[in-house]
Design a protein around this motif. Structure first.
Motif, PDB file in Angstrom:
ATOM      1  N   ALA B 267      13.100  51.029  67.161  1.00 55.48           N
ATOM      2  CA  ALA B 267      13.196  52.492  67.193  1.00 55.48           C
ATOM      3  C   ALA B 267      14.581  52.954  66.738  1.00 55.48           C
ATOM      4  N   LEU B 268      15.621  52.254  67.186  1.00 53.62           N
ATOM      5  CA  LEU B 268      16.974  52.649  66.779  1.00 53.62           C
ATOM      6  C   LEU B 268      17.207  52.322  65.299  1.00 53.62           C
ATOM      7  N   GLY B 269      16.561  51.236  64.820  1.00 52.18           N
ATOM      8  CA  GLY B 269      16.637  50.912  63.391  1.00 52.18           C
ATOM      9  C   GLY B 269      15.982  52.012  62.564  1.00 52.18           C
ATOM     10  N   MET B 270      14.839  52.496  63.037  1.00 51.56           N
ATOM     11  CA  MET B 270      14.166  53.611  62.343  1.00 51.56           C
ATOM     12  C   MET B 270      15.054  54.855  62.371  1.00 51.56           C
ATOM     13  N   ALA B 271      15.710  55.064  63.522  1.00 53.57           N
ATOM     14  CA  ALA B 271      16.603  56.230  63.648  1.00 53.57           C
ATOM     15  C   ALA B 271      17.738  56.106  62.632  1.00 53.57           C
ATOM     16  N   ASN B 272      18.214  54.895  62.440  1.00 53.18           N
ATOM     17  CA  ASN B 272      19.288  54.662  61.464  1.00 53.18           C
ATOM     18  C   ASN B 272      18.820  55.047  60.057  1.00 53.18           C
ATOM     19  N   VAL B 273      17.606  54.650  59.709  1.00 51.22           N
ATOM     20  CA  VAL B 273      17.054  54.992  58.382  1.00 51.22           C
ATOM     21  C   VAL B 273      16.934  56.515  58.265  1.00 51.22           C
ATOM     22  N   ILE B 274      16.421  57.143  59.308  1.00 51.70           N
ATOM     23  CA  ILE B 274      16.196  58.602  59.270  1.00 51.70           C
ATOM     24  C   ILE B 274      17.530  59.345  59.123  1.00 51.70           C
ATOM     25  N   ILE B 275      18.507  58.877  59.887  1.00 51.88           N
ATOM     26  CA  ILE B 275      19.811  59.551  59.830  1.00 51.88           C
ATOM     27  C   ILE B 275      20.508  59.250  58.503  1.00 51.88           C
ATOM     28  N   VAL B 301      24.046  54.050  66.018  1.00 51.64           N
ATOM     29  CA  VAL B 301      22.976  53.394  65.254  1.00 51.64           C
ATOM     30  C   VAL B 301      23.486  52.865  63.917  1.00 51.64           C
ATOM     31  N   GLU B 302      24.435  53.587  63.327  1.00 50.86           N
ATOM     32  CA  GLU B 302      24.970  53.112  62.046  1.00 50.86           C
ATOM     33  C   GLU B 302      25.738  51.804  62.244  1.00 50.86           C
ATOM     34  N   LYS B 303      26.412  51.705  63.394  1.00 47.85           N
ATOM     35  CA  LYS B 303      27.245  50.524  63.659  1.00 47.85           C
ATOM     36  C   LYS B 303      26.393  49.298  64.058  1.00 47.85           C
ATOM     37  N   ASP B 304      25.517  49.503  64.997  1.00 46.33           N
ATOM     38  CA  ASP B 304      24.827  48.336  65.599  1.00 46.33           C
ATOM     39  C   ASP B 304      23.396  48.098  65.118  1.00 46.33           C
ATOM     40  N   TYR B 305      22.807  49.068  64.425  1.00 44.58           N
ATOM     41  CA  TYR B 305      21.378  48.928  64.117  1.00 44.58           C
ATOM     42  C   TYR B 305      21.098  49.055  62.620  1.00 44.58           C
ATOM     43  N   SER B 306      21.826  48.230  61.862  1.00 46.77           N
ATOM     44  CA  SER B 306      21.585  48.205  60.420  1.00 46.77           C
ATOM     45  C   SER B 306      20.195  47.619  60.174  1.00 46.77           C
ATOM     46  N   LEU B 307      19.646  47.920  59.027  1.00 47.22           N
ATOM     47  CA  LEU B 307      18.304  47.430  58.694  1.00 47.22           C
ATOM     48  C   LEU B 307      18.210  45.911  58.810  1.00 47.22           C
ATOM     49  N   GLU B 308      19.241  45.263  58.298  1.00 46.26           N
ATOM     50  CA  GLU B 308      19.227  43.793  58.289  1.00 46.26           C
ATOM     51  C   GLU B 308      19.207  43.244  59.726  1.00 46.26           C
ATOM     52  N   ALA B 309      20.084  43.803  60.548  1.00 51.80           N
ATOM     53  CA  ALA B 309      20.158  43.327  61.941  1.00 51.80           C
ATOM     54  C   ALA B 309      18.848  43.588  62.673  1.00 51.80           C
ATOM     55  N   VAL B 310      18.328  44.788  62.476  1.00 49.26           N
ATOM     56  CA  VAL B 310      17.085  45.159  63.178  1.00 49.26           C
ATOM     57  C   VAL B 310      15.920  44.273  62.719  1.00 49.26           C
ATOM     58  N   ALA B 323       9.766  52.051  55.380  1.00 48.16           N
ATOM     59  CA  ALA B 323       8.534  52.795  55.074  1.00 48.16           C
ATOM     60  C   ALA B 323       8.015  53.515  56.323  1.00 48.16           C
ATOM     61  N   LEU B 324       8.091  52.827  57.467  1.00 46.01           N
ATOM     62  CA  LEU B 324       7.599  53.436  58.711  1.00 46.01           C
ATOM     63  C   LEU B 324       8.422  54.674  59.072  1.00 46.01           C
ATOM     64  N   ALA B 325       9.742  54.544  58.937  1.00 40.41           N
ATOM     65  CA  ALA B 325      10.619  55.672  59.261  1.00 40.41           C
ATOM     66  C   ALA B 325      10.349  56.835  58.302  1.00 40.41           C
ATOM     67  N   GLU B 326      10.178  56.528  57.039  1.00 40.41           N
ATOM     68  CA  GLU B 326       9.936  57.592  56.044  1.00 40.41           C
ATOM     69  C   GLU B 326       8.590  58.276  56.280  1.00 40.41           C
ATOM     70  N   ASP B 327       7.564  57.458  56.515  1.00 44.22           N
ATOM     71  CA  ASP B 327       6.227  58.034  56.758  1.00 44.22           C
ATOM     72  C   ASP B 327       6.236  58.907  58.012  1.00 44.22           C
ATOM     73  N   PHE B 328       6.942  58.429  59.015  1.00 43.58           N
ATOM     74  CA  PHE B 328       7.022  59.184  60.281  1.00 43.58           C
ATOM     75  C   PHE B 328       7.631  60.562  60.026  1.00 43.58           C
ATOM     76  N   MET B 329       8.685  60.596  59.223  1.00 43.07           N
ATOM     77  CA  MET B 329       9.364  61.874  59.011  1.00 43.07           C
ATOM     78  C   MET B 329       8.666  62.739  57.969  1.00 43.07           C
ATOM     79  N   LYS B 330       7.881  62.110  57.105  1.00 40.61           N
ATOM     80  CA  LYS B 330       7.148  62.895  56.089  1.00 40.61           C
ATOM     81  C   LYS B 330       5.989  63.667  56.735  1.00 40.61           C
ATOM     82  N   ALA B 331       5.500  63.129  57.842  1.00 41.92           N
ATOM     83  CA  ALA B 331       4.326  63.753  58.482  1.00 41.92           C
ATOM     84  C   ALA B 331       4.668  65.150  58.999  1.00 41.92           C
ATOM     85  N   GLN B 332       3.653  65.986  59.089  1.00 41.20           N
ATOM     86  CA  GLN B 332       3.845  67.357  59.578  1.00 41.20           C
ATOM     87  C   GLN B 332       4.090  67.384  61.084  1.00 41.20           C
ATOM     88  N   SER B 333       3.327  66.561  61.795  1.00 42.59           N
ATOM     89  CA  SER B 333       3.461  66.575  63.252  1.00 42.59           C
ATOM     90  C   SER B 333       3.393  65.138  63.787  1.00 42.59           C
TER      91      SER B 333
END
Lengths: 210, 733
Positions: B267-275, B301-310, B323-333
């Motif tokens: 979840a924090l890795g996804m947050a890193n992608v979103i941010i 999240v930028e410090k400890d939850y890089s994509l590679e680490a996650v 892809a999961l983070a992007e799809d989640f944020m692309k959705a309307q609700s």
């Protein structure tokens, strides 16, 4: 002793033996017939009294007809023997001076205990029977199967088959199964007989054995 | 005339011939054939009038609206209540309620243990003996050593028990924890006020579930199933993230197997992608104005939850996380769900908070298809109990479970700490224990530890309707009516819109049992003084009627009262914003995601539990009917199966149905093996809800209670039990 005398004695002995044999055979037949027709029915059925006596005649006169107490429910199912809920309207207090009435009110109504009636026409659990189909649809009278119980002054002795546990009314009073009226027996053949007469077919197994 | 052998033969022949002309053989043949069909063991439906009664099921915390079909006075079937109400529905446990009502393992009368044997006593005697003991305890100024374990904290019955403890002078009212506790905590910590979430799954267009068993018993199962069906009918997406292909995962659009315990990291890795990709701006959410601590969170999240680490930690590919983070944020609700399986354990606070940050980044609070923040039903407005000096002094004593103080400042109840607290004292700090609507001896992890603690407690009173594991350890049992025999308000607050349902009696009590509400009122009255004064009601029914007076019309008609007033006072307190990080959450740092207990070297595998709709794992145990529906790859006669990936099984030389010895740091058990592609290599799973030692022959000894093999892990942030599994090793037998 001459040879002729010997043969004659032997013939007489054979004749006597043959007569005895027939006599014993007939005795055997007689015993069996007596056991089968007289003793066996007495041993087979256990006589039981109903918890309290009941006069259909009196009630019929008071309430009008059978379906006042033996009614169809809203969903089409048949209520069968009345429960206290039906009786309590009239019998909350003792009416009349019969002993049965007093027992009914004191031991059942007052204690809110259902009367454990012995049901003369109870069929085995594997038999499905719809009163609605016969009474409503085919317009059969109650008497067709239940006879003249509606006019009886007292309840008959309940005879329980010691082997099956069902009432004698199912097989019929006649131990040979011979009937004079449609209500004398309630066996499967009797259902089939009526169905064949009325519909031209005895029906299939799953009509009754669900 | 000389009678010889021939005459007897003749007599026999005559008798035989005569019989043929008598009805005897033919009648006997007919009767015998009927007799062979008289099976006394075959259930025969009773005759009588059919009627239908609506009520609310309380066999689990779901509180579904059901309809009971009766023939005469006998309950013959439980069905879904025909209503548009979301809470109306039925599961297999609810369907079993007629079987449970007439179960031979019900306790038929109050019981008292005398020299390890149960002796029947009257309700009056049980109440008198309990009151006498409690009087003695109070006289010795030990009223704070009375404790109560309750299955729930919501509703009038738990409130009566809590009231009793307050009036008596004990702060030790403890409830069985569940994911509901963590929901409350997550939202009260980040939204500034007490509120509970209602995930609007039905109207969402993208649901990411971090192990939540939507189809495996989570929340109100009927409502969860309906919401899932609507989601699927609308052709919207469900992504299930968990190490095992559960029923929910099997019905999802995508199943992402994850190393268990690392869901929060994902979840924090996804947050890193979103941010990092500034996707949250797409939602027009101005984070500076509506959130607090965002910059600090972003830095974390930028410090400890890089994509590679996650990716390394979770076992999920980097591109899949992106892809999961992007799809989640692309959705309307979109909406992110948390709470494992059916939610019987609270889990790690940080993990749950991490997932909920995704909801915050999507800005979906109080929006259709998002997360509604609602108030808990608030309808119990009794006057405060009357306290005498002894009660006033003792209710301020320190809670035995330590909740609300020191490092446990966030928790209100910590049942999981109780065994350790009791075992670590020379004499039990609890002298008297009430157990109501719960079976903690069975449902708590680390059975040996729990058993040791329960054995140490001098006097236990159980209110169970069944001879469950905890009841069998009690000194007095005051059996409660079954739910079909009693009135009770049932509060449902787990992840869906909160509702209060009214359970109504369908039949008169069959046995000599007593409503727990009436029992506690009677005990209070027997104690007299201010304790009796605190219970002004004649009986429980009067208490319930008075409490629900304002909602009477709605509940009589609909059975449920759902507070549609909507949004609570969330965001009303403190900063008025969603707080990613604040002073309270700072105290719980650093972020720690709870790992499984045991050395990896010694125990190379990881054992996880799974929940199933076919196996009741809570306070109510399986009915015989339910056990019949469980596949023979889960339980076969008394043997329990563990699920193992074929690759892992090959490493251990195990074939389908092989016997194996499963060892964890907490215990050993002989199991059978079921090869299952739907579980990640290196992980093994076992169902919860089996291995009872109480109840009856239908349940006793069937399989293993997974709690015997799993220990408790105290969540460093909240103090709740956060164990989701344990390390294990298998050996072929």
């Amino acid at each position: 002793m001459s040879e002729t005398q010997k043969v004659s004695a032997s013939d007489n002995k054979r004749k006597n033996t043959g007569g005895t044999t027939i006599l014993f055979f007939l005795i055997g037949v007689a015993i069996s017939l007596a056991v089968g027709w007289v003793i066996f029915p007495k041993l087979l059925y256990l006589k039981k009294s109903q918890p309290i006596d009941f006069s259909h005649a009196v009630h019929n006169e008071a309430v009008g007809d059978c379906d006042s107490c033996h009614f169809f429910r809203e969903d089409g199912t048949f209520s069968g023997s009345p429960t206290l809920a039906q009786c309590i309207d009239c019998h909350e207090d003792v009416q009349g001076d019969t002993e049965a009435e007093q027992i009914f009110v004191e031991e059942y109504i007052a204690q809110n205990k259902e009367v454990p009636w012995l049901i003369y026409s109870k069929q085995p659990d594997c038999v499905f029977f719809s009163h609605a189909a016969h009474v409503k649809k085919a317009e059969m009278s109650c008497e067709s199967c239940h006879g003249e119980i509606g006019t009886s002054e007292t309840l008959p002795i309940y005879e329980e088959n010691r082997i099956t546990g069902y009432s004698r009314n199912i097989w019929g009073k006649n131990i040979a199964g011979i009937k004079k009226h449609t209500w004398d027996r309630m066996k499967m053949d009797d259902c089939g007989e009526c169905h064949e007469e009325e519909t031209g077919d005895k029906g299939s197994c799953f009509q009754c054995h669900k | 005339m000389k009678i010889d052998r021939r005459n007897f033969l003749s007599l026999g022949a005559g008798a035989t011939a005569g019989l043929a002309f008598s009805p005897l053989p033919w009648k006997l043949m007919d009767d015998s054939s009927i007799w062979t069909q008289n099976w006394p063991w075959a259930p025969v439906p009773t005759d009588g009038e059919a009627s239908y009664v609506d009520t609310v099921c309380s066999l689990c915390s779901g509180g579904c609206g059901i309809t009971i079909r009766k023939i005469g006075d006998r309950v013959v079937k439980a069905e879904k209540k025909d209503s548009d109400n979301a809470n109306s529905g039925i599961c297999i446990l609810g369907l079993s309620s007629p079987q449970l009502l007439y179960s031979p393992s019900r306790i038929k009368t109050p019981l008292k243990k005398v020299e390890d044997k149960w002796v029947k006593i009257s309700v009056k005697q049980a109440v008198a003996e309990i009151a006498e003991k409690l009087k003695g305890l109070r006289k010795d100024k030990l009223s704070h050593t009375l404790a109560c374990i309750s299955g729930s904290s919501a509703g009038t019955v738990p409130a009566l028990f809590e009231r009793f403890l307050t009036a008596y002078g004990s702060p030790n009212f403890i409830t069985v924890p569940s994911v509901k506790d963590i929901y409350k905590l997550v939202f009260s910590l980040t939204c500034g006020a007490s509120c509970i979430p209602a995930f609007d799954i039905a109207n969402s267009d993208f649901v990411v579930s971090f192990g939540t068993g939507l189809l495996d018993g989570w929340g109100n199962p009927a409502a969860a199933f309906k919401a899932h069906s609507i989601l699927k009918d609308n052709k919207k997406q469900l992504i299930q993230i968990e190490p095992r292909l559960s029923n929910t995962a099997a019905k999802a659009d995508k199943w992402l197997p994850i190393i268990p315990g690392t869901e929060g990291v994902l979840a924090l890795g996804m947050a890193n992608v979103i941010i990092g990709k500034q996707l949250y701006f797409n939602k027009n959410v101005l984070f500076d104005s509506v959130t607090e601590g965002f910059e600090e969170f972003k830095a974390l999240v930028e410090k400890d939850y890089s994509l590679e680490a996650v990716s390394n930690i979770t076992g999920i590919k980097q591109e899949d996380i992106t892809a999961l983070a992007e799809d989640f944020m692309k959705a309307q609700s979109p909406v992110a769900l948390f709470g494992r399986g059916e939610g019987s354990t609270p889990g790690s606070l940080h993990e749950m908070m991490a997932v909920n940050f995704l909801n915050a980044l999507a800005g979906n609070f109080n929006k259709t298809g998002g997360v509604y923040l609602l108030s808990e039903p608030d309808y119990i407005n009794w006057t405060h109990p009357v306290l005498d000096d002894a009660a006033y002094y003792n209710i301020n004593a320190k809670r035995l479970d330590g909740a609300g103080e020191g490092k446990y400042f966030l928790a209100k109840h910590l049942l999981n700490r109780l065994p350790e607290v009791v075992n670590s004292s020379k004499t039990s700090p609890i002298n008297f224990l009430f157990v109501t609507d719960s079976n903690p001896f069975y449902t708590m992890a680390d059975t040996k530890l729990v058993e040791e603690a329960f054995k140490k407690i001098p006097f236990i009173v159980s209110f169970s309707s069944y001879m469950d594991e905890t009841a069998s350890m009690a000194d007095i049992i005051l059996p409660n009516h079954f739910f079909l025999e009693r009135y009770q308000d049932i509060v449902t607050t787990c992840g869906l819109k909160p509702a209060v349902g009214l359970s109504k009696p369908v039949v008169n009590p069959i046995f000599n049992t007593i409503h727990s509400g009436d029992a506690i009122i009677s005990i209070a009255k027997a104690l007299g003084g201010t304790i009796a004064e605190s219970f002004p009601w004649d009986n429980y029914e009067t208490c319930l009627q008075e409490t629900l007076e304002a909602k009477k019309d709605v509940m009589d008609k609909e059975l449920f009262w759902i507070d549609e007033s909507g949004v609570s006072n969330a965001f009303a307190d403190s900063s008025g914003k969603f707080e990613f990080i604040n002073d309270k959450t700072r105290q719980t740092k650093p972020y720690i995601f709870v790992d499984a207990q045991g050395e990896k070297k010694k125990y190379p595998l990881t054992l996880i539990r799974f929940d199933s709709m076919r196996i009741a794992s809570g306070y109510t145990a399986n009915s015989p009917f339910m056990t019949k529906t469980v596949a023979d790859t889960v339980i076969k006669e008394n043997d329990i199966f563990i699920e193992i990936n074929p690759k892992t099984a090959a490493e251990y030389n195990l074939a389908e149905r092989s016997k194996a010895l499963l060892t964890t740091p907490k215990g050993k058990a002989q199991v059978r093996v079921h090869l299952y592609e739907g579980i990640m290599p290196g992980i093994i799973s076992m169902p919860s809800g089996l291995g009872h030692t109480g109840y009856d022959s239908y349940l006793t000894g069937k399989g293993i209670n997974i709690n015997e093999l799993i220990g408790q892990i105290e969540d460093p942030a909240s103090g709740f039990d956060a164990a989701w599994g344990i390390r294990a090793v298998l050996a072929r037998v």
